[in-house]
Design a protein around this motif. Sequence first.
Motif, mmCIF file in Angstrom:
data_model
loop_
_atom_site.group_PDB
_atom_site.id
_atom_site.type_symbol
_atom_site.label_atom_id
_atom_site.label_comp_id
_atom_site.label_asym_id
_atom_site.label_seq_id
_atom_site.Cartn_x
_atom_site.Cartn_y
_atom_site.Cartn_z
ATOM 1 N N ALA A 1 22.712 25.551 25.585
ATOM 2 C CA ALA A 1 23.520 24.373 25.774
ATOM 3 C C ALA A 1 23.003 23.514 26.885
ATOM 4 O O ALA A 1 23.592 22.539 27.267
ATOM 5 N N SER A 2 21.887 23.952 27.424
ATOM 6 C CA SER A 2 21.320 23.199 28.473
ATOM 7 C C SER A 2 21.110 21.816 28.021
ATOM 8 O O SER A 2 20.186 21.571 27.331
ATOM 9 N N ALA A 3 21.953 21.230 28.246
ATOM 10 C CA ALA A 3 21.751 19.869 28.031
ATOM 11 C C ALA A 3 20.434 19.828 28.503
ATOM 12 O O ALA A 3 19.572 19.328 28.118
ATOM 13 N N VAL B 1 26.277 13.834 36.925
ATOM 14 C CA VAL B 1 25.275 14.866 37.220
ATOM 15 C C VAL B 1 24.575 15.315 35.942
ATOM 16 O O VAL B 1 23.349 15.457 35.895
ATOM 17 N N LEU B 2 25.353 15.515 34.888
ATOM 18 C CA LEU B 2 24.764 16.007 33.637
ATOM 19 C C LEU B 2 23.838 14.977 32.996
ATOM 20 O O LEU B 2 22.752 15.319 32.527
ATOM 21 N N LEU C 1 24.585 22.940 39.235
ATOM 22 C CA LEU C 1 25.681 22.259 39.921
ATOM 23 C C LEU C 1 26.744 21.819 38.921
ATOM 24 O O LEU C 1 27.950 21.950 39.174
ATOM 25 N N TYR C 2 26.299 21.302 37.777
ATOM 26 C CA TYR C 2 27.232 20.910 36.719
ATOM 27 C C TYR C 2 28.079 22.101 36.271
ATOM 28 O O TYR C 2 29.297 21.992 36.090
ATOM 29 N N GLY D 1 29.467 10.243 31.282
ATOM 30 C CA GLY D 1 28.015 10.198 31.151
ATOM 31 C C GLY D 1 27.549 8.969 30.403
ATOM 32 O O GLY D 1 26.566 8.328 30.782
ATOM 33 N N ALA D 2 28.263 8.609 29.326
ATOM 34 C CA ALA D 2 27.892 7.434 28.530
ATOM 35 C C ALA D 2 28.015 6.152 29.348
ATOM 36 O O ALA D 2 27.148 5.266 29.291
#
Length: 318
Positions: free
Chosen positions: A12-14, A109-110, A194-195, A219-220
């Motif tokens: 899921a690591s973005a 952050v993400l 951190l996320y 995020g968007a």
Amino acid sequence: MPDDPNAQPYAASAASASAPPPLPPKTRPPVQDRTGLAILLMCLVSFIFALQDGFSRVLAENYPPVLVVMLRYWVFAVFVIALVARQPGGLKRAVRTKRPITQIIRGVVLVVEVLIMVEAFVRLGLVETHAVFIVYPLLVAALSGPILGEKVGWRRWTAILIGFVGILVVLNPGSGVMRMDALLPFVAALMFALYGLLTRHVSRDDPSVVSFFWTGIAGAVAITLVGIWEWQWLTPLDWVWMAGLCACGMTSHYLLIRAYEMAEASALQPFAYTQLVWVSILGVVLFSEVLRPNVIVGAGIVVAAGLFTLWRTRQKSG
């Protein structure tokens, strides 16, 4: 869905510049324990995430990475809204958070982490980027003490140190990937850790559906404020690649949610590391990347350390 909503699988690591990982409701236990099927779904999700990274690299080689990430986040935001609207309470419930500032910070952050990863794909390639990035679960363990006040025993500290030795093996000081560009995936891993810790923090007050909503929307908005200035039209073929990237994002996260409904997250996490295998195959076959022996050995050390840390965490919570 998993009893532990704080668990963040590597796939899921973005991570991996994938769309932000969905956060399943923490109050609903698995409807039925179908671990075998869930593991197969996790392996499939890992493969789709690897495809996403391949699409991201292709597009980022021809367009500003911030543009690529912005377009993908637009689609992801629509996906989030549609998914959340179907949950109890709908969008009105998802908007209400007790920690709005922290939720916004999480989203920012993400998206910055995703942007850094896409840039790293272009500069380092898929293989070496992921070989460094897989250190992030160890960073989560290392930072959980000072940030969340969690106790980290000497066994896990030993695993963390061994994991960092593995990263040094990957970087091979004095040659290969040991250059400033190698800091990109490490910084991305630090930001994703951190996320994950911020996710644990907000989960004390906000349900997971709220965090999921704010992850996508914040995020968007953040990436749009920066990326809109880099706007340019994609060629027809590149719109196809972008469509593939977005389709992979929605499909992978839907399947990930389904996997969470069938088994515990802790049972699925080890199989999320198969993303590294898929990424390596794609990198070598499609992008002519070189899979150097030190990268294989170093990545193996980091994965082993990460699996040991996961095992110790399960032992402590069991």
